[in-house]
Design a protein around this motif. Structure first.
Motif, PDB file in Angstrom:
ATOM      1  N   VAL A 103      11.948  -1.217  -6.186  1.00 19.24           N
ATOM      2  CA  VAL A 103      10.949  -0.162  -6.327  1.00 19.24           C
ATOM      3  C   VAL A 103      10.662   0.394  -4.943  1.00 19.24           C
ATOM      4  O   VAL A 103      10.390  -0.372  -4.007  1.00 19.24           O
ATOM      5  CB  VAL A 103       9.646  -0.691  -6.961  1.00 19.24           C
ATOM      6  CG1 VAL A 103       8.615   0.431  -7.090  1.00 19.24           C
ATOM      7  CG2 VAL A 103       9.922  -1.333  -8.313  1.00 19.24           C
ATOM      8  N   VAL A 104      10.744   1.706  -4.795  1.00 19.75           N
ATOM      9  CA  VAL A 104      10.484   2.356  -3.514  1.00 19.75           C
ATOM     10  C   VAL A 104       9.143   3.069  -3.604  1.00 19.75           C
ATOM     11  O   VAL A 104       8.948   3.927  -4.466  1.00 19.75           O
ATOM     12  CB  VAL A 104      11.587   3.370  -3.156  1.00 19.75           C
ATOM     13  CG1 VAL A 104      11.337   3.968  -1.775  1.00 19.75           C
ATOM     14  CG2 VAL A 104      12.978   2.722  -3.224  1.00 19.75           C
ATOM     15  N   GLY A 150      13.357   2.217  -9.142  1.00 18.90           N
ATOM     16  CA  GLY A 150      12.226   3.100  -9.370  1.00 18.90           C
ATOM     17  C   GLY A 150      11.741   3.670  -8.057  1.00 18.90           C
ATOM     18  O   GLY A 150      11.582   2.928  -7.080  1.00 18.90           O
ATOM     19  N   ILE A 151      11.519   4.974  -8.018  1.00 23.61           N
ATOM     20  CA  ILE A 151      11.048   5.630  -6.798  1.00 23.61           C
ATOM     21  C   ILE A 151       9.735   6.341  -7.105  1.00 23.61           C
ATOM     22  O   ILE A 151       9.678   7.185  -8.007  1.00 23.61           O
ATOM     23  CB  ILE A 151      12.093   6.630  -6.265  1.00 23.61           C
ATOM     24  CG1 ILE A 151      13.386   5.878  -5.911  1.00 23.61           C
ATOM     25  CG2 ILE A 151      11.555   7.392  -5.058  1.00 23.61           C
ATOM     26  CD1 ILE A 151      14.505   6.769  -5.387  1.00 23.61           C
ATOM     27  N   ILE A 152       8.701   5.974  -6.359  1.00 19.34           N
ATOM     28  CA  ILE A 152       7.393   6.616  -6.517  1.00 19.34           C
ATOM     29  C   ILE A 152       7.165   7.478  -5.293  1.00 19.34           C
ATOM     30  O   ILE A 152       6.961   6.983  -4.184  1.00 19.34           O
ATOM     31  CB  ILE A 152       6.284   5.570  -6.691  1.00 19.34           C
ATOM     32  CG1 ILE A 152       6.538   4.758  -7.974  1.00 19.34           C
ATOM     33  CG2 ILE A 152       4.912   6.240  -6.749  1.00 19.34           C
ATOM     34  CD1 ILE A 152       5.555   3.655  -8.200  1.00 19.34           C
ATOM     35  N   ILE A 169      11.839  11.916   1.794  1.00 17.85           N
ATOM     36  CA  ILE A 169      12.541  10.623   1.736  1.00 17.85           C
ATOM     37  C   ILE A 169      12.836  10.246   0.284  1.00 17.85           C
ATOM     38  O   ILE A 169      13.978   9.902  -0.072  1.00 17.85           O
ATOM     39  CB  ILE A 169      11.711   9.519   2.415  1.00 17.85           C
ATOM     40  CG1 ILE A 169      11.573   9.777   3.916  1.00 17.85           C
ATOM     41  CG2 ILE A 169      12.335   8.142   2.158  1.00 17.85           C
ATOM     42  CD1 ILE A 169      12.810   9.534   4.731  1.00 17.85           C
ATOM     43  N   GLY A 170      11.842  10.313  -0.583  1.00 18.80           N
ATOM     44  CA  GLY A 170      12.045   9.942  -1.978  1.00 18.80           C
ATOM     45  C   GLY A 170      13.079  10.806  -2.671  1.00 18.80           C
ATOM     46  O   GLY A 170      13.915  10.316  -3.434  1.00 18.80           O
ATOM     47  N   VAL A 215      12.239   8.358 -11.241  1.00 23.66           N
ATOM     48  CA  VAL A 215      11.487   8.914 -10.120  1.00 23.66           C
ATOM     49  C   VAL A 215      10.175   9.504 -10.628  1.00 23.66           C
ATOM     50  O   VAL A 215      10.119  10.112 -11.695  1.00 23.66           O
ATOM     51  CB  VAL A 215      12.333   9.960  -9.350  1.00 23.66           C
ATOM     52  CG1 VAL A 215      12.752  11.119 -10.239  1.00 23.66           C
ATOM     53  CG2 VAL A 215      11.612  10.453  -8.104  1.00 23.66           C
ATOM     54  N   ALA A 216       9.123   9.280  -9.842  1.00 21.16           N
ATOM     55  CA  ALA A 216       7.789   9.751 -10.201  1.00 21.16           C
ATOM     56  C   ALA A 216       7.132  10.404  -8.999  1.00 21.16           C
ATOM     57  O   ALA A 216       7.477  10.108  -7.845  1.00 21.16           O
ATOM     58  CB  ALA A 216       6.928   8.579 -10.677  1.00 21.16           C
TER      59      ALA A 216
END
Length: 219
Positions: free
Chosen positions: A61-62, A4-6, A11-12, A28-29
């Protein structure tokens, strides 16, 4: 792996591109809602979601949002993550350019320790001093001479190893830069920040860091 990428900034976004290309299942959010992530989703196959949904079943999770926005990440956003999940914090404190003054950091609290307190879960500090474009362009196979190395700090050995393994898969060596209380060694203004060196260069840069913040990165 479910990731999961917030945060879908430089970078994201580039982590989304590389991790989906490696076959990982990425959600991704961003702060503006999944409807604004259609282009990135179509490009990569990632699933656009809300910030509250990004960590569902995720093993990694990022959190890659501006530091001033960390307290705005929804409460309980990690509740649905997989057992033993790791959280990567890519953030940096830019008081003059973006974030304003954060007293605890000005008083000496490491930036990632502050982020950890805000989200209520241990974090692994990585990618914070990495140029976003390098994530796409500079990955190399294991054993390549002068392979770029990234520093990784954190207190949980298993989570730290999971993050180091993922970075290796992305094409970079890693250097264990210590526990989160030592993570000031890779904050903005230190010798390792933006450093594209190999393992030896990164070890040297970390050893030369000073806990005194440079004027550019103080409020």
């Amino acid at each position: 792996m479910k990731i999961g990428i917030i945060g879908a900034g430089n970078i994201g976004g580039n982590l989304t591109r590389r991790l989906t290309a490696l076959g990982h299942e990425v959600s991704v959010a961003n702060s503006r809602g999944p409807q604004t992530l259609t282009a990135l989703a179509e490009e990569t196959g990632a699933k656009p979601v809300t910030a509250s949904e990004a960590a569902k079943d995720a093993q990694v999770v990022v959190v890659t949002v501006p530091l001033k926005a960390v307290p705005d990440v929804p409460a309980g956003f990690l509740d649905g993550a997989a057992d033993g999940f790791a959280v990567i914090d890519t953030g940096n404190y830019y008081p003059q350019q973006r974030d304003g003054r954060i007293d605890a950091i000005e008083d000496g609290l490491p930036e990632s320790r502050w982020t950890e307190q805000q989200i209520g879960h241990p974090v692994i500090k990585a990618f914070n001093g990495t140029y976003a474009q390098d994530i796409l362009d500079r990955g190399r196979p294991q054993g390549t001479p002068d392979r770029q190395a990234l520093p990784v700090a954190g207190d949980d050995p298993a989570a730290k190893q999971a993050v180091r393994d993922l970075i290796d898969e992305l094409g970079f060596d890693t250097v264990d830069s210590g526990g989160l209380d030592e993570s000031w060694r890779q904050q903005p203004g230190t010798p390792v920040y933006g450093n594209r060196g190999d393992v030896d260069a990164i070890v040297k840069a970390l050893s030369e860091a000073s806990p005194e913040r440079t004027a550019e990165f103080r409020a």
